[in-house]
Design a protein around this motif. Structure first.
Motif, short mmCIF file in Angstrom:
data_model
loop_
_atom_site.label_atom_id
_atom_site.label_comp_id
_atom_site.label_asym_id
_atom_site.label_seq_id
_atom_site.Cartn_x
_atom_site.Cartn_y
_atom_site.Cartn_z
N LEU A 196 0.82 -1.20 0.00
CA LEU A 196 0.00 0.00 0.00
C LEU A 196 0.86 1.26 0.00
O LEU A 196 1.98 1.26 0.52
CB LEU A 196 -0.88 0.03 1.25
CG LEU A 196 -1.93 -1.07 1.41
CD1 LEU A 196 -2.61 -0.92 2.76
CD2 LEU A 196 -2.94 -1.03 0.28
N ARG A 197 0.31 2.31 -0.54
CA ARG A 197 0.95 3.61 -0.36
C ARG A 197 0.80 4.03 1.10
O ARG A 197 -0.08 3.54 1.81
CB ARG A 197 0.28 4.66 -1.27
CG ARG A 197 -1.19 4.89 -0.98
CD ARG A 197 -1.72 6.11 -1.68
NE ARG A 197 -3.16 6.26 -1.52
CZ ARG A 197 -3.77 6.72 -0.43
NH1 ARG A 197 -3.06 7.07 0.63
NH2 ARG A 197 -5.08 6.83 -0.39
N PRO A 198 1.65 4.94 1.58
CA PRO A 198 1.44 5.46 2.92
C PRO A 198 0.04 6.04 3.07
O PRO A 198 -0.45 6.71 2.17
CB PRO A 198 2.52 6.55 3.04
CG PRO A 198 3.59 6.11 2.10
CD PRO A 198 2.88 5.46 0.95
N ASP A 199 -0.61 5.75 4.15
CA ASP A 199 -1.97 6.17 4.44
C ASP A 199 -3.01 5.36 3.65
O ASP A 199 -4.18 5.71 3.62
CB ASP A 199 -2.17 7.67 4.18
CG ASP A 199 -3.30 8.26 5.02
OD1 ASP A 199 -3.42 7.87 6.20
OD2 ASP A 199 -4.07 9.09 4.49
N GLY A 200 -2.58 4.27 3.02
CA GLY A 200 -3.51 3.42 2.29
C GLY A 200 -4.35 2.57 3.23
O GLY A 200 -4.08 2.44 4.42
N ALA B 203 1.27 -6.46 11.96
CA ALA B 203 1.45 -6.01 10.58
C ALA B 203 1.63 -4.51 10.45
O ALA B 203 1.87 -4.01 9.35
CB ALA B 203 0.27 -6.47 9.73
N GLY B 204 1.48 -3.77 11.55
CA GLY B 204 1.64 -2.32 11.52
C GLY B 204 0.45 -1.58 10.97
O GLY B 204 0.57 -0.43 10.52
N LEU B 205 -0.72 -2.21 11.02
CA LEU B 205 -1.95 -1.58 10.55
C LEU B 205 -2.78 -1.13 11.74
O LEU B 205 -2.78 -1.77 12.80
CB LEU B 205 -2.76 -2.57 9.70
CG LEU B 205 -2.13 -2.98 8.37
CD1 LEU B 205 -2.81 -4.22 7.81
CD2 LEU B 205 -2.20 -1.84 7.37
N ARG C 36 -5.79 0.96 8.44
CA ARG C 36 -4.99 2.02 7.81
C ARG C 36 -3.50 1.73 7.96
O ARG C 36 -3.04 1.42 9.05
CB ARG C 36 -5.31 3.37 8.46
CG ARG C 36 -4.52 4.56 7.93
CD ARG C 36 -5.10 5.14 6.68
NE ARG C 36 -6.44 5.66 6.87
CZ ARG C 36 -7.15 6.22 5.89
NH1 ARG C 36 -6.65 6.30 4.64
NH2 ARG C 36 -8.38 6.68 6.12
N ARG C 37 -2.77 1.85 6.86
CA ARG C 37 -1.32 1.87 6.96
C ARG C 37 -0.90 3.29 7.33
O ARG C 37 -1.28 4.23 6.64
CB ARG C 37 -0.66 1.47 5.64
CG ARG C 37 0.85 1.62 5.69
CD ARG C 37 1.53 1.33 4.37
NE ARG C 37 2.94 1.69 4.46
CZ ARG C 37 3.83 1.49 3.48
NH1 ARG C 37 3.46 0.92 2.34
NH2 ARG C 37 5.09 1.85 3.65
N PRO C 38 -0.14 3.46 8.38
CA PRO C 38 0.24 4.83 8.79
C PRO C 38 1.02 5.55 7.68
O PRO C 38 1.73 4.93 6.89
CB PRO C 38 1.13 4.61 10.03
CG PRO C 38 0.75 3.27 10.52
CD PRO C 38 0.39 2.46 9.30
N ALA C 39 0.84 6.84 7.62
CA ALA C 39 1.63 7.65 6.70
C ALA C 39 3.09 7.64 7.15
O ALA C 39 3.38 7.69 8.34
CB ALA C 39 1.10 9.08 6.66
N ASP C 40 4.01 7.55 6.21
CA ASP C 40 5.43 7.56 6.56
C ASP C 40 5.85 8.94 7.04
O ASP C 40 5.31 9.95 6.64
CB ASP C 40 6.25 7.17 5.33
CG ASP C 40 6.03 5.71 4.96
OD1 ASP C 40 5.49 4.95 5.80
OD2 ASP C 40 6.37 5.32 3.81
#
Length: 216
Positions: free
Chosen positions: A156-160, A184-186, A212-216
């Protein structure tokens, strides 16, 4: 192309580190039964796009969408019909072949979600959202659930976002899923009891989670 990845038109067998429950817990005719079931439902006019409607509402037009555990392709195809770029992945080559035959628009790949590496399959661009529908999380190989979520999140892109739905009475406890999500860091943002957003309660036997995947 890396081992374990194949376009359905190529004569190569997918390599999996561990056999999925789809393989170990079902019989040899199960894949064809599954294909026939959804073809029959489609012919009867059943609503097979509920998951796709929710995912479509989560992203802008023309998004990149990963259909993880795509099966016969019904969800990914509905999203492609809405103008999105879709890549579908499933460990069962019989289902992927059916997806390609029925829905030629998206790209369908055979692969193990626990070792997902789409860059090696010629898809290096990140995705805006991933959908894991159809009880996929209850059919992956035992002990690989966190790996599946981690590998999907990595694409995923960041924030995906990841939209995941499965029956919580099928052997994979929701508490275990939440633990695997954290590994998984979600981050869990929303949870519903159905894909049409009915409220989730402790007694619900199905859960749709938006992660949500956190924004980098």
């Amino acid at each position: 192309m890396a081992p374990g990845w194949v376009n359905i038109s190529e004569d190569t067998v997918v390599v999996m580190a561990k056999p999925t429950r789809w393989v170990t817990d079902t019989g040899p005719e199960h894949s064809q039964w599954y294909i026939d079931r959804f073809r029959r439902l489609a012919a009867e006019g059943a609503d097979l796009a509920g998951e796709a409607r929710l995912v479509d509402a989560l992203v802008p037009p023309g998004s990149r969408i990963l259909d993880a555990g795509c099966g016969t392709g019904r969800v990914g195809a509905a999203l492609a019909a809405r103008g999105h770029t879709v890549v579908g992945v499933d460990a069962d080559p019989v289902l992927v072949e059916a997806a390609g035959a029925t829905y030629p628009g998206p790209r369908w790949l055979v692969g193990d979600l626990a070792e997902l590496d789409l860059a090696a399959a010629g898809e290096p661009e990140p995705f805006d959202v991933a959908v894991i529908a159809g009880n996929v999380m209850t059919f992956v190989a035992p002990g690989t659930e966190a790996d599946v979520l981690r590998r999907v999140a990595a694409h995923l892109r960041p924030d995906g976002l990841v939209a995941v739905g499965f029956g919580t009475d099928r052997g994979y406890q929701l508490s275990a899923f939440d633990d695997d999500t954290a590994v998984a860091g979600l981050h869990l943002e929303h949870r519903f009891a159905t894909w049409d957003l009915r409220p989730w309660r402790k007694e619900s036997d199905f859960a749709v989670s938006l992660l949500r995947r956190p924004a980098d």
